[in-house]
Design a protein around this motif. Structure first.
Motif, PDB file in Angstrom:
ATOM      1  N   GLN A  87       2.096  11.519   3.480  1.00  0.00           N
ATOM      2  CA  GLN A  87       2.469  12.313   1.982  1.00  0.00           C
ATOM      3  C   GLN A  87       3.631  13.022   1.680  1.00  0.00           C
ATOM      4  O   GLN A  87       3.823  13.848   2.724  1.00  0.00           O
ATOM      5  CB  GLN A  87       1.331  13.204   1.472  1.00  0.00           C
ATOM      6  CG  GLN A  87       0.739  13.355   0.496  1.00  0.00           C
ATOM      7  CD  GLN A  87      -0.296  14.201   0.297  1.00  0.00           C
ATOM      8  OE1 GLN A  87      -0.463  15.354   0.790  1.00  0.00           O
ATOM      9  NE2 GLN A  87      -1.478  13.457  -1.065  1.00  0.00           N
ATOM     10  N   SER A  89       7.059  14.560  -1.691  1.00  0.00           N
ATOM     11  CA  SER A  89       6.014  15.807  -2.704  1.00  0.00           C
ATOM     12  C   SER A  89       8.135  14.945  -3.010  1.00  0.00           C
ATOM     13  O   SER A  89       8.748  15.947  -2.525  1.00  0.00           O
ATOM     14  CB  SER A  89       6.408  16.516  -3.127  1.00  0.00           C
ATOM     15  OG  SER A  89       4.641  16.779  -3.398  1.00  0.00           O
ATOM     16  N   TRP A 102       3.897   6.150 -16.315  1.00  0.00           N
ATOM     17  CA  TRP A 102       2.797   5.003 -15.802  1.00  0.00           C
ATOM     18  C   TRP A 102       3.182   4.121 -15.611  1.00  0.00           C
ATOM     19  O   TRP A 102       2.906   3.751 -15.208  1.00  0.00           O
ATOM     20  CB  TRP A 102       2.428   4.718 -17.774  1.00  0.00           C
ATOM     21  CG  TRP A 102       1.503   3.703 -18.056  1.00  0.00           C
ATOM     22  CD1 TRP A 102      -0.315   3.840 -17.670  1.00  0.00           C
ATOM     23  CD2 TRP A 102       2.352   2.288 -17.556  1.00  0.00           C
ATOM     24  NE1 TRP A 102      -0.436   2.417 -17.743  1.00  0.00           N
ATOM     25  CE2 TRP A 102       0.899   1.654 -17.900  1.00  0.00           C
ATOM     26  CE3 TRP A 102       2.855   1.628 -18.239  1.00  0.00           C
ATOM     27  CZ2 TRP A 102       0.114   0.104 -17.887  1.00  0.00           C
ATOM     28  CZ3 TRP A 102       2.664   0.091 -17.953  1.00  0.00           C
ATOM     29  CH2 TRP A 102       1.878  -0.557 -18.583  1.00  0.00           C
ATOM     30  N   GLU A 105       3.707   4.915 -11.632  1.00  0.00           N
ATOM     31  CA  GLU A 105       2.883   5.162 -11.011  1.00  0.00           C
ATOM     32  C   GLU A 105       2.610   3.569 -10.785  1.00  0.00           C
ATOM     33  O   GLU A 105       1.719   2.604  -9.670  1.00  0.00           O
ATOM     34  CB  GLU A 105       1.415   5.560 -11.921  1.00  0.00           C
ATOM     35  CG  GLU A 105       1.964   7.557 -11.586  1.00  0.00           C
ATOM     36  CD  GLU A 105       1.551   8.526 -12.868  1.00  0.00           C
ATOM     37  OE1 GLU A 105       1.504   9.423 -12.210  1.00  0.00           O
ATOM     38  OE2 GLU A 105       0.110   7.830 -13.772  1.00  0.00           O
ATOM     39  N   HIS A 109       1.412   1.930  -7.211  1.00  0.00           N
ATOM     40  CA  HIS A 109       0.170   1.428  -6.596  1.00  0.00           C
ATOM     41  C   HIS A 109       0.107   0.165  -6.661  1.00  0.00           C
ATOM     42  O   HIS A 109      -0.922  -0.357  -5.956  1.00  0.00           O
ATOM     43  CB  HIS A 109      -0.919   1.153  -8.157  1.00  0.00           C
ATOM     44  CG  HIS A 109      -1.398   3.101  -8.298  1.00  0.00           C
ATOM     45  ND1 HIS A 109      -0.790   4.007  -9.295  1.00  0.00           N
ATOM     46  CD2 HIS A 109      -2.048   4.483  -7.254  1.00  0.00           C
ATOM     47  CE1 HIS A 109      -1.807   5.223  -9.692  1.00  0.00           C
ATOM     48  NE2 HIS A 109      -1.846   5.525  -7.596  1.00  0.00           N
ATOM     49  N   GLU A 116      -1.797   6.314  -2.938  1.00  0.00           N
ATOM     50  CA  GLU A 116      -1.814   6.800  -4.310  1.00  0.00           C
ATOM     51  C   GLU A 116      -0.379   7.556  -5.026  1.00  0.00           C
ATOM     52  O   GLU A 116       0.647   7.918  -3.381  1.00  0.00           O
ATOM     53  CB  GLU A 116      -2.768   8.698  -4.565  1.00  0.00           C
ATOM     54  CG  GLU A 116      -2.992   9.422  -5.086  1.00  0.00           C
ATOM     55  CD  GLU A 116      -3.105  11.001  -5.036  1.00  0.00           C
ATOM     56  OE1 GLU A 116      -3.417  11.790  -5.069  1.00  0.00           O
ATOM     57  OE2 GLU A 116      -3.834  10.580  -4.290  1.00  0.00           O
ATOM     58  N   HIS A 118       1.306   9.809  -7.827  1.00  0.00           N
ATOM     59  CA  HIS A 118       1.445  10.273  -9.019  1.00  0.00           C
ATOM     60  C   HIS A 118       2.054  11.290  -9.744  1.00  0.00           C
ATOM     61  O   HIS A 118       2.867  12.183  -8.497  1.00  0.00           O
ATOM     62  CB  HIS A 118      -0.294  11.951  -9.227  1.00  0.00           C
ATOM     63  CG  HIS A 118      -0.056  12.522  -9.954  1.00  0.00           C
ATOM     64  ND1 HIS A 118      -0.862  12.457 -11.604  1.00  0.00           N
ATOM     65  CD2 HIS A 118       0.256  14.225 -10.252  1.00  0.00           C
ATOM     66  CE1 HIS A 118      -0.988  13.280 -11.945  1.00  0.00           C
ATOM     67  NE2 HIS A 118      -0.582  14.754 -11.376  1.00  0.00           N
ATOM     68  N   ASN A 120       4.315  13.852 -11.838  1.00  0.00           N
ATOM     69  CA  ASN A 120       4.054  15.459 -12.629  1.00  0.00           C
ATOM     70  C   ASN A 120       4.874  15.300 -13.554  1.00  0.00           C
ATOM     71  O   ASN A 120       6.096  15.309 -13.779  1.00  0.00           O
ATOM     72  CB  ASN A 120       3.522  16.595 -11.883  1.00  0.00           C
ATOM     73  CG  ASN A 120       3.938  17.280 -13.318  1.00  0.00           C
ATOM     74  OD1 ASN A 120       4.075  17.522 -14.133  1.00  0.00           O
ATOM     75  ND2 ASN A 120       3.197  18.754 -12.981  1.00  0.00           N
ATOM     76  N   TYR A 121       5.102  14.541 -15.203  1.00  0.00           N
ATOM     77  CA  TYR A 121       5.724  14.360 -16.017  1.00  0.00           C
ATOM     78  C   TYR A 121       6.489  15.851 -16.972  1.00  0.00           C
ATOM     79  O   TYR A 121       7.904  16.180 -17.110  1.00  0.00           O
ATOM     80  CB  TYR A 121       5.195  13.746 -17.549  1.00  0.00           C
ATOM     81  CG  TYR A 121       6.019  13.555 -18.860  1.00  0.00           C
ATOM     82  CD1 TYR A 121       7.635  13.307 -18.087  1.00  0.00           C
ATOM     83  CD2 TYR A 121       5.605  14.779 -20.325  1.00  0.00           C
ATOM     84  CE1 TYR A 121       8.417  12.942 -19.914  1.00  0.00           C
ATOM     85  CE2 TYR A 121       6.489  14.629 -20.976  1.00  0.00           C
ATOM     86  CZ  TYR A 121       7.424  13.477 -20.962  1.00  0.00           C
ATOM     87  OH  TYR A 121       8.575  13.700 -21.997  1.00  0.00           O
ATOM     88  N   ALA A 126       7.109  13.749  -8.030  1.00  0.00           N
ATOM     89  CA  ALA A 126       5.919  12.455  -8.149  1.00  0.00           C
ATOM     90  C   ALA A 126       5.078  13.036  -6.533  1.00  0.00           C
ATOM     91  O   ALA A 126       5.453  13.046  -5.106  1.00  0.00           O
ATOM     92  CB  ALA A 126       6.437  11.005  -7.263  1.00  0.00           C
ATOM     93  N   ARG A 127       4.342  12.678  -6.017  1.00  0.00           N
ATOM     94  CA  ARG A 127       3.328  12.599  -4.889  1.00  0.00           C
ATOM     95  C   ARG A 127       3.207  11.364  -4.517  1.00  0.00           C
ATOM     96  O   ARG A 127       1.486  11.099  -4.920  1.00  0.00           O
ATOM     97  CB  ARG A 127       1.932  14.242  -4.994  1.00  0.00           C
ATOM     98  CG  ARG A 127       1.166  14.364  -3.558  1.00  0.00           C
ATOM     99  CD  ARG A 127      -0.187  14.917  -3.644  1.00  0.00           C
ATOM    100  NE  ARG A 127      -0.522  14.074  -4.568  1.00  0.00           N
ATOM    101  CZ  ARG A 127      -1.139  14.216  -5.745  1.00  0.00           C
ATOM    102  NH1 ARG A 127      -0.848  15.448  -6.253  1.00  0.00           N
ATOM    103  NH2 ARG A 127      -2.229  14.067  -6.245  1.00  0.00           N
TER     104      ARG A 127
END
Length: 139
Positions: A87, A89, A102, A105, A109, A116, A118, A120-121, A126-127
């Motif tokens: 993992q 960030s 969107w 991501e 995916h 995973e 994700h 954050n805008y 990104a994580r």
């Protein structure tokens, strides 16, 4: 000569400099390539999410770096989950809108080995969680 919008980035150019591809018009092969990638992957709803937003070209060109796969980078930035997954960030530059979040991501995916993703805008962070046996972070 009249100006027309690129069907990907929505920037306006004279029609005589546009790349004509059937009913579509593109300002460059990059926009043409991304447009067809999204369409081929069934992600064309990106354009409805983007609305009338105009994208701007990146200020700098970034390339995937194998430095992401070095032990020094991993020791400092990558953690291992209790399931043995990796993992990290990362800050993604050039996020313009929710459609960018969107799209990034969705693209992550679809990558084999990504568990995973994700973004954050508000801080462009990104994580990403992935299986290192299936994919390298540089990919």
């Amino acid at each position: 000569m009249s100006k027309v919008k690129c069907d990907h980035c929505h920037l306006e150019f004279s029609d005589d400099v546009m790349i004509h591809d059937g009913e579509y018009r593109f300002c460059c092969n990059g926009c043409r390539g991304i447009f067809h990638l999204l369409k081929d992957e069934g992600l064309e709803s990106f354009y409805s999410k983007m609305g009338s937003t105009t994208l701007s070209p990146p200020a700098e060109q970034f390339e995937a770096s194998s430095n992401f796969d070095t032990p020094a980078f991993s020791e400092r930035f990558v953690t291992t989950t209790k399931e043995g997954l990796s993992q990290v960030s990362l800050v993604i530059e050039g996020i313009h809108c929710a459609a960018c979040v969107w799209l990034n991501e969705k693209a992550l995916h679809k990558m084999e080995g990504v568990i995973e993703a994700h973004i954050n805008y508000t801080n462009n962070k990104a994580r990403i969680t992935w299986n290192p046996a299936d994919v390298k972070l540089s990919a």
